[in-house]
Motif scaffolding. Structure first.
Motif, PDB file in Angstrom:
ATOM      1  N   MET A   1      -0.246  -8.783  -8.486  1.00  0.00           N
ATOM      2  CA  MET A   1      -1.024  -8.424  -7.312  1.00  0.00           C
ATOM      3  C   MET A   1      -1.766  -7.109  -7.578  1.00  0.00           C
ATOM      4  SD  MET A   1       0.242  -7.736  -3.384  1.00  0.00           S
ATOM      5  CE  MET A   1       1.231  -9.230  -3.400  1.00  0.00           C
ATOM      6  N   ARG A   2      -3.093  -7.153  -7.471  1.00  0.00           N
ATOM      7  CA  ARG A   2      -3.917  -5.971  -7.733  1.00  0.00           C
ATOM      8  C   ARG A   2      -4.117  -5.205  -6.432  1.00  0.00           C
ATOM      9  NH1 ARG A   2      -8.707  -6.941  -8.810  1.00  0.00           N
ATOM     10  NH2 ARG A   2      -9.184  -5.448 -10.481  1.00  0.00           N
ATOM     11  N   ILE A   3      -3.768  -3.913  -6.459  1.00  0.00           N
ATOM     12  CA  ILE A   3      -3.705  -3.119  -5.232  1.00  0.00           C
ATOM     13  C   ILE A   3      -4.530  -1.848  -5.365  1.00  0.00           C
ATOM     14  CG2 ILE A   3      -2.145  -1.643  -3.866  1.00  0.00           C
ATOM     15  CD1 ILE A   3      -0.055  -3.811  -4.085  1.00  0.00           C
ATOM     16  N   ILE A   4      -5.185  -1.449  -4.261  1.00  0.00           N
ATOM     17  CA  ILE A   4      -5.854  -0.155  -4.150  1.00  0.00           C
ATOM     18  C   ILE A   4      -5.161   0.656  -3.069  1.00  0.00           C
ATOM     19  CG2 ILE A   4      -7.973   1.021  -3.410  1.00  0.00           C
ATOM     20  CD1 ILE A   4      -9.581  -1.113  -4.778  1.00  0.00           C
ATOM     21  N   ILE A   5      -4.896   1.921  -3.364  1.00  0.00           N
ATOM     22  CA  ILE A   5      -4.297   2.849  -2.394  1.00  0.00           C
ATOM     23  C   ILE A   5      -5.402   3.775  -1.889  1.00  0.00           C
ATOM     24  CG2 ILE A   5      -2.632   4.695  -2.037  1.00  0.00           C
ATOM     25  CD1 ILE A   5      -1.044   3.533  -4.411  1.00  0.00           C
ATOM     26  N   VAL A   6      -5.546   3.875  -0.565  1.00  0.00           N
ATOM     27  CA  VAL A   6      -6.565   4.734   0.035  1.00  0.00           C
ATOM     28  C   VAL A   6      -5.895   5.706   0.996  1.00  0.00           C
ATOM     29  CG1 VAL A   6      -8.733   4.832   1.308  1.00  0.00           C
ATOM     30  CG2 VAL A   6      -8.227   2.835  -0.127  1.00  0.00           C
ATOM     31  N   ASP A   7      -5.923   6.978   0.659  1.00  0.00           N
ATOM     32  CA  ASP A   7      -5.320   8.010   1.511  1.00  0.00           C
ATOM     33  C   ASP A   7      -5.881   9.362   1.075  1.00  0.00           C
ATOM     34  OD1 ASP A   7      -3.434   9.866   2.830  1.00  0.00           O
ATOM     35  OD2 ASP A   7      -2.262   8.051   3.198  1.00  0.00           O
ATOM     36  N   ASP A   8      -6.255  10.206   2.025  1.00  0.00           N
ATOM     37  CA  ASP A   8      -6.833  11.502   1.657  1.00  0.00           C
ATOM     38  C   ASP A   8      -5.772  12.527   1.260  1.00  0.00           C
ATOM     39  OD1 ASP A   8      -5.972  11.536   4.344  1.00  0.00           O
ATOM     40  OD2 ASP A   8      -7.224  13.265   4.789  1.00  0.00           O
ATOM     41  N   MET A  10      -2.834  13.628  -1.200  1.00  0.00           N
ATOM     42  CA  MET A  10      -2.309  13.336  -2.529  1.00  0.00           C
ATOM     43  C   MET A  10      -0.820  12.988  -2.480  1.00  0.00           C
ATOM     44  SD  MET A  10      -2.350  15.736  -5.947  1.00  0.00           S
ATOM     45  CE  MET A  10      -4.115  15.973  -5.799  1.00  0.00           C
ATOM     46  N   LEU A  11      -0.074  13.711  -1.628  1.00  0.00           N
ATOM     47  CA  LEU A  11       1.367  13.465  -1.510  1.00  0.00           C
ATOM     48  C   LEU A  11       1.626  12.048  -0.995  1.00  0.00           C
ATOM     49  CD1 LEU A  11       4.266  14.483  -1.674  1.00  0.00           C
ATOM     50  CD2 LEU A  11       4.001  15.412   0.640  1.00  0.00           C
ATOM     51  N   ALA A  12       0.850  11.617  -0.019  1.00  0.00           N
ATOM     52  CA  ALA A  12       1.017  10.273   0.544  1.00  0.00           C
ATOM     53  C   ALA A  12       0.714   9.209  -0.508  1.00  0.00           C
ATOM     54  CB  ALA A  12       0.115  10.093   1.754  1.00  0.00           C
ATOM     55  N   ARG A  13      -0.309   9.440  -1.325  1.00  0.00           N
ATOM     56  CA  ARG A  13      -0.618   8.484  -2.394  1.00  0.00           C
ATOM     57  C   ARG A  13       0.518   8.441  -3.412  1.00  0.00           C
ATOM     58  NH1 ARG A  13      -5.581  11.216  -2.361  1.00  0.00           N
ATOM     59  NH2 ARG A  13      -5.296  11.965  -4.498  1.00  0.00           N
ATOM     60  N   GLY A  14       1.124   9.613  -3.666  1.00  0.00           N
ATOM     61  CA  GLY A  14       2.250   9.670  -4.602  1.00  0.00           C
ATOM     62  C   GLY A  14       3.451   8.887  -4.109  1.00  0.00           C
ATOM     63  N   VAL A  15       3.755   8.998  -2.827  1.00  0.00           N
ATOM     64  CA  VAL A  15       4.879   8.258  -2.240  1.00  0.00           C
ATOM     65  C   VAL A  15       4.620   6.755  -2.333  1.00  0.00           C
ATOM     66  CG1 VAL A  15       6.084   7.743  -0.092  1.00  0.00           C
ATOM     67  CG2 VAL A  15       5.586  10.115  -0.699  1.00  0.00           C
ATOM     68  N   MET A  16       3.406   6.351  -2.002  1.00  0.00           N
ATOM     69  CA  MET A  16       3.055   4.932  -2.078  1.00  0.00           C
ATOM     70  C   MET A  16       3.171   4.427  -3.509  1.00  0.00           C
ATOM     71  SD  MET A  16       2.013   2.273  -0.301  1.00  0.00           S
ATOM     72  CE  MET A  16       1.258   2.921   1.189  1.00  0.00           C
ATOM     73  N   ARG A  17       2.686   5.219  -4.448  1.00  0.00           N
ATOM     74  CA  ARG A  17       2.752   4.839  -5.863  1.00  0.00           C
ATOM     75  C   ARG A  17       4.197   4.680  -6.316  1.00  0.00           C
ATOM     76  NH1 ARG A  17      -0.577   8.539  -7.299  1.00  0.00           N
ATOM     77  NH2 ARG A  17       0.983  10.039  -7.978  1.00  0.00           N
ATOM     78  N   GLU A  18       5.069   5.580  -5.865  1.00  0.00           N
ATOM     79  CA  GLU A  18       6.498   5.527  -6.225  1.00  0.00           C
ATOM     80  C   GLU A  18       7.156   4.272  -5.652  1.00  0.00           C
ATOM     81  OE1 GLU A  18      10.607   8.026  -5.270  1.00  0.00           O
ATOM     82  OE2 GLU A  18       8.656   9.032  -5.127  1.00  0.00           O
ATOM     83  N   TYR A  19       6.857   3.953  -4.386  1.00  0.00           N
ATOM     84  CA  TYR A  19       7.438   2.766  -3.762  1.00  0.00           C
ATOM     85  C   TYR A  19       6.962   1.487  -4.451  1.00  0.00           C
ATOM     86  CZ  TYR A  19       9.206   5.453   0.262  1.00  0.00           C
ATOM     87  OH  TYR A  19       9.884   6.318   1.078  1.00  0.00           O
ATOM     88  N   LEU A  20       5.676   1.438  -4.793  1.00  0.00           N
ATOM     89  CA  LEU A  20       5.114   0.239  -5.411  1.00  0.00           C
ATOM     90  C   LEU A  20       5.605   0.039  -6.842  1.00  0.00           C
ATOM     91  CD1 LEU A  20       1.418   0.400  -4.126  1.00  0.00           C
ATOM     92  CD2 LEU A  20       3.202  -1.206  -3.404  1.00  0.00           C
ATOM     93  N   ALA A  21       6.053   1.120  -7.478  1.00  0.00           N
ATOM     94  CA  ALA A  21       6.547   1.026  -8.852  1.00  0.00           C
ATOM     95  C   ALA A  21       7.778   0.141  -8.960  1.00  0.00           C
ATOM     96  CB  ALA A  21       6.854   2.423  -9.392  1.00  0.00           C
TER      97      ALA A  21
END
Length: 251
Positions: A1-8, A10-21
Motif C-alpha cells: 500500500m503506497r501512502i502519503i503523509i500530510v501534516d505541517d 514534523m513531530l506528528a509526521r514522525g509519529v505517523m511514520r513510526e506507527y506505519l513502520a
C-alpha cells in the motif's frame, strides 16, 4: 500500500511514520508539510491512501481533498473533532483524533485495506452513500465559502469569493470570471451557487450567477427581455425569474 503523509508538524509526521513502520505492506512514498505540496505529490504519485491533517498553511485538509480528485482515499488525522461530519463530503475512510494510539491507527489501516480490496463496486456504493450524507451536511452550512479553488494541471488558483465577477455554466463545468481572467472548474453551477454567499451572488439566468456588486445597471434588451451590464461592460442575459430576483436586491 503506497501512502502519503500530510501534516505541517514534523513531530506528528514522525509519529505517523513510526506507527506505519509496523506494517510490512506499507510504503511511504512522500511526506508533505503544507497543502500545496500535498496536491502536487498526490497528483504526481497517485498513492493508494493519504493520511491528511486538517489545519495547515496555504490549504486546509478539505481543500487538498477537493483539489486531489475523487480517486484518492483519505484518512484524516487531526486534533480537531468538529470536522468529523464534514469529512464524509470527501469520502474519508476514517477520522483519527490526535493524539491517537498505534491500535487506533491499525484499525483505520485495516479499514482502508478492506475498502481498497473490495474494488470499484464497493467504491461506487460508498460514493453513493457519502454523496447523500454530503448533501445533508451541505444543507446545514451557515458560513459561505470565502474562496474558490481551481486546479490547472499542477497549479492551484485561489480566487477570493469577493473577487468573482460572474460565473457561467458550461455543462458539468463552470467558468469563473475574476479580474479580467476566466478559470474553468469541474463543478456544477448549482453546487457552486450553494457554496457562495446568497446575499451577494444572484442566479440571473440558468447559465449565469453574478456578483451583485459588479452589476452597474440593468437594461432592456428586447420587448420582454433584459440584460445585466457589469462595471467592465460585460453584458449578461437575464431570464424572467432572474429579473425578479435581481430587481428585488437592487431596489
Amino acid at each position: 500500500m503506497r501512502i502519503i503523509i500530510v501534516d505541517d508538524e514534523m513531530l506528528a509526521r514522525g509519529v505517523m511514520r513510526e506507527y506505519l513502520a509496523a506494517h510490512a505492506d506499507v510504503e511511504i512514498v512522500a511526506e508533505c508539510a503544507n497543502g500545496f505540496e500535498a496536491v502536487k505529490a498526490i497528483t504526481e504519485l497517485e498513492p493508494d491512501l493519504v493520511f491528511l491533517d486538517m489545519q495547515m498553511p496555504k490549504l486546509d485538509g478539505f481543500e487538498v481533498a477537493e483539489l486531489a480528485g475523487g480517486k484518492t482515499r483519505f484518512i484524516f488525522a487531526t486534533a480537531f473533532d468538529q470536522y468529523a461530519l464534514k469529512a464524509f463530503e470527501v469520502h474519508a475512510l476514517d477520522y483519527l483524533l490526535k493524539p491517537f494510539s498505534q491500535q487506533r491507527l491499525d484499525q483505520a489501516l485495516a479499514h482502508a485495506r478492506a475498502s481498497l480490496a473490495a474494488g470499484s463496486g464497493q467504491r461506487d456504493a460508498e460514493a453513493a452513500a457519502v454523496s447523500a450524507a454530503a448533501r445533508d451536511v451541505a444543507a446545514t452550512r451557515v458560513r459561505p465559502a470565502e474562496r474558490v479553488l481551481i486546479r490547472d494541471g499542477a497549479r492551484v488558483h485561489v480566487i477570493p469569493a469577493e473577487k468573482i465577477e460572474y460565473v457561467e455554466a458550461q455543462d458539468d463545468y463552470v467558468q469563473i470570471h475574476s479580474d479580467g481572467k476566466a478559470y474553468l472548474k469541474n463543478q456544477r453551477m448549482a453546487e457552486l451557487e450553494e457554496q457562495l454567499d446568497a446575499d451577494k451572488f444572484i442566479r440571473i439566468h440558468r447559465s449565469y450567477l453574478v456578483n451583485i456588486e459588479c452589476v452597474a445597471r440593468i437594461e432592456q434588451a428586447g420587448k420582454d427581455s433584459h440584460q445585466a451590464v457589469l462595471h467592465d461592460g460585460t453584458r449578461l442575459a437575464i431570464s424572467r425569474s432572474g429579473y425578479q430576483r435581481i430587481r428585488a436586491v437592487m431596489q
